[in-house]
Design an enzyme around this catalytic site. Structure first.
Site, PDB file in Angstrom:
ATOM      1  N   GLU B 209       0.855  -1.182   0.000  1.00  0.00           N
ATOM      2  CA  GLU B 209       0.000   0.000   0.000  1.00  0.00           C
ATOM      3  C   GLU B 209       0.893   1.233   0.000  1.00  0.00           C
ATOM      4  OE1 GLU B 209      -2.109  -1.044   3.578  1.00  0.00           O
ATOM      5  OE2 GLU B 209      -0.849   0.215   4.833  1.00  0.00           O
ATOM      6  N   HIS B 248      -3.996   3.278   8.183  1.00  0.00           N
ATOM      7  CA  HIS B 248      -2.765   2.744   8.774  1.00  0.00           C
ATOM      8  C   HIS B 248      -1.775   3.873   9.039  1.00  0.00           C
ATOM      9  CE1 HIS B 248      -3.455  -1.468   6.848  1.00  0.00           C
ATOM     10  NE2 HIS B 248      -3.983  -1.387   8.040  1.00  0.00           N
TER      11      HIS B 248
END
Lengths: 400, 301
Positions: B209, B248
């Site tokens: 990511e 995150h």
């Protein structure tokens, strides 16, 4: 978490760092009053917004008289500043920093960050102060100096001195520069910062080393140790929906579009935004409802997405791991109920496509099939669901 | 064969008396994990799901011979718990806890230097070796035995990708969730090295990511060190705006670095196909395996 420059300077001052005398001002009167108190030859009027590039955007003014302070304060307060970091919509100036001007001889750059590659704190310095550091790094990589710091012993004096020499501070101020680095490191550690950036760090004609600008960012996960920092949060700088979501324990980022999504897990939430765009949609948000959802939390998530009429359709993309699909299904029912009660209508006003997979998926699907909710459609696959919601929103726009 | 963890690994649950830990202790036991001890200071003598609780990791190791632990303690105590496991000489510590302060993790990494312990996480779903054992919160029923390894920075995408593999008839060896924090124990390359040496793993899925450059580094490593094991990539966050943290702690584009476009480009440059969207991870793997003549071998379920 970000704070304003004047707040950053207050924090640094408490660590003994040399910063110019100055005061925040919320009104023109306060600005003039602050300038009077400073009684400086030159007064700097600085717009306080959470974005860099203020100087270039006209947000920093040099005043030689109180009348000029008044003039600039009047101009800047309420003005929308557009910098390379604010996006085209810009940011409204609600606060000013009124500061004593410094007699700059030379500008430097200094920062501290947590380096994810080495798992160390790195101090970055350059004698090319006042410029964007990314630009210096791209054009003159040899002018970027780094010192990697072992957190178990901290910034060692020889490292600070070596940095000062490599940055070409003149011999008379090397000690002062190294001492400043030490104090900045203490602040970085002491407040769980994710970044301390001083650009520029200046040497004055009087051989003082001063942090002329200061940008402190904090690690959100470390904030529980620093209630004093939490108090500095300026909520007017944040997206109202993002604030609302944060208060409800939801991870939400407003992306400005009209196809909303509600997802469990940050990775899948990012990927869902991407797949909506892939099928031609304009994503409204990133929204991670997290690992342990309750129907109430899901209802709130729906309210946030629908608020202000932003979302013309919602894609619910759930892979039940810890989250159970039946809880999500119940949450959708409950959300429809709450929204109906609050708005005096018969439920969710826009189409909702639901893709459920994982733990208790059969039960979840059954809940939504046995007791259908207005506007809620079950999607058999993720791809199908993403495509369907994008098409439904486009249709709605055509009909509107 | 598998990596890191198997059915004989003796495991401690740190923070076992907490609500989440109790729930997952039960799940881990049901999956077949050999949990031999729990640790919560002050709770020695208690029993959770048939597992004896000790005050310290050292006590638990001495009494049971455990070699691994999984950490479920609150964020402010997580770093200390990890270091307690390291000090006790464990081979493996898996930290599930999210929101551990970054500087705590920098301390942990400094403390771990020169010591033998492997850390996975924090902020991760853990690790699961199919049909043998799991440490953490990965739902076991998704997995089928086979030959594909899974490495991921995201929990739900680990499940999503594994589910798609199982649906496509491609079983797995081990799934490792390395976690979404910027400073962590095991990164892509560390996990890739282990899978490289595992003869049972014939192909890999790597889910990255935005944020940092670990995917770029991994792409380079794969090209230089593992040319014979096909890898499929997926990168989340193509639409993520710069400077915004996407859930995150580590998922942020900073200073123009860490964009999905850069990562996809780096992977493609060394011949690693990247799934165009999250729904196509499974079929991208099927296609690659067919090209490489490994499909029949990997079609195990």
């Amino acid at each position: 978490m970000n704070i304003h420059e004047y707040q950053s300077k207050q924090v640094l001052r408490s660590f003994g760092v040399n910063v110019p005398n100055g005061k925040p001002a919320f009104t023109v009167e306060e600005a003039v009053e602050a300038a009077k108190e400073l009684n400086a030859k030159v007064t700097v009027v600085k717009a306080q917004i959470h974005a860099g590039g203020r100087g270039k955007a006209g947000g920093v003014k040099i005043a030689k008289t109180l009348d000029e302070v008044k003039e600039y304060a009047t101009e800047l307060l309420g003005k929308v500043l557009v910098t390379h970091q604010t996006g085209p919509e810009g940011k409204k100036v609600n606060r000013l920093l009124i500061e004593e001007g410094s007699n700059i001889a030379k500008e430097y750059y200094l920062s501290f960050v947590n380096d994810r590659n080495t798992a160390k704190i790195v101090m970055i310095g350059s004698e090319e102060g006042g410029m964007e550091i990314e630009k210096v790094a791209a054009e003159h990589p040899e002018k970027i100096i780094k010192e990697y710091i072992d957190i178990s012993v901290g910034l060692l004096p020889f490292q600070a001195t070596r940095m000062a020499y490599k940055m070409n501070f003149k011999p008379e101020v090397v000690r002062k520069a190294a001492a400043t680095m030490q104090k900045l490191y203490n602040a970085f550690i002491g407040k769980d910062c994710s970044q301390v950036e001083i650009n520029p760090l200046v040497v004055t004609a009087e051989d003082d080393v001063i942090c002329l600008d200061a940008k402190l960012n904090f690690d959100d996960s470390g904030l529980f140790r620093h209630p004093d920092i939490v108090e500095l949060r300026d909520k007017t700088e944040e997206d109202p929906k993002e604030l609302w979501a944060a208060e409800e324990g939801l991870n939400y980022v407003n992306l400005g579009g009209d196809v909303a999504c509600m997802v469990n897990g940050a990775g899948l939430a990012m990927a869902t935004v991407d797949i909506l765009k892939y099928y031609g949609g304009d994503p409204a948000n990133f929204l991670d409802v997290g690992g342990s959802s309750t129907p109430e939390k899901i209802a709130t998530a729906f309210e946030i997405m629908l608020d202000g009429g932003q979302s013309k359709g919602i894609f619910v993309n759930i892979f039940g791991g810890i989250n159970r699909c039946d809880v999500i299904a119940e949450g959708i029912q409950k959300a429809a109920q709450i929204i109906a009660e609050k708005t005096g209508t018969d439920g969710i006003p826009v189409p909702v496509v639901v893709r459920l997979e994982g733990t208790n998926v059969e039960l979840g699907r059954k809940i939504l099939t046995d007791k259908p909710v207005k506007n809620v459609i079950m999607a058999p696959t993720m791809e199908g669901g993403a495509e369907q919601i994008v098409n439904l929103v486009k249709e709605a726009e055509k009909n509107a | 064969m598998s990596i890191i963890l198997d059915k004989d690994t003796k495991v401690i649950v740190q923070g076992i008396t907490g609500k989440t830990a109790m729930f997952h202790t039960k799940q881990m036991l049901e999956y077949g994990t050999k949990i031999v001890a729990g640790v919560t200071p002050g709770k020695a003598g208690q029993v959770v799901e048939g597992v004896p609780v000790f005050n310290t990791v050292q006590d638990a190791v001495e009494a049971t011979g455990a070699t691994a632990s999984v950490v479920f303690v609150p964020p402010r105590f997580a770093a200390d718990s990890i270091m307690e496991g390291v000090e006790a000489g464990l081979d493996l510590v898996v930290c599930i806890t999210e929101h551990v302060p970054v500087q705590d993790m920098i301390k942990v990494r400094a403390y771990m230097e020169g010591k033998k312990t492997r850390l996975i996480g924090p902020n991760c779903p853990g690790i699961l070796t199919v049909g043998e054992a799991k440490l953490g919160i990965i739902p076991g029923y998704i997995y089928k035995k086979g030959h594909v390894g899974v490495i991921s920075r995201s929990g739900t995408l680990t499940y999503e990708a594994s589910f798609q593999l199982s649906q496509a008839g491609l079983g797995q060896t081990t799934a490792v969730g390395i976690g979404g924090d910027p400073v962590k124990g095991t990164d892509f390359i560390d996990a890739l090295k282990l899978f490289k040496d595992d003869d049972d793993t014939l192909a890999l899925i790597m889910i990255g990511e935005i944020g940092g450059t670990a995917e770029e580094d991994a792409a380079k490593w794969i090209a230089e060190n593992m040319p014979n094991k096909p890898v499929v990539g997926f990168i989340a966050g193509v639409q993520a705006p710069p400077g915004k943290r996407m859930g995150h702690a580590g998922a942020i584009i900073a200073g123009g670095k860490g964009t999905a476009a850069d990562k996809i480009k780096a992977l493609n440059a060394v011949g690693i196909p990247v799934a165009e969207n999250v729904a196509q991870i499974g079929e991208t793997m099927v296609k690659l395996l067919k090209e490489k003549g490994l499909y029949e071998k990997c079609h195990t379920c």
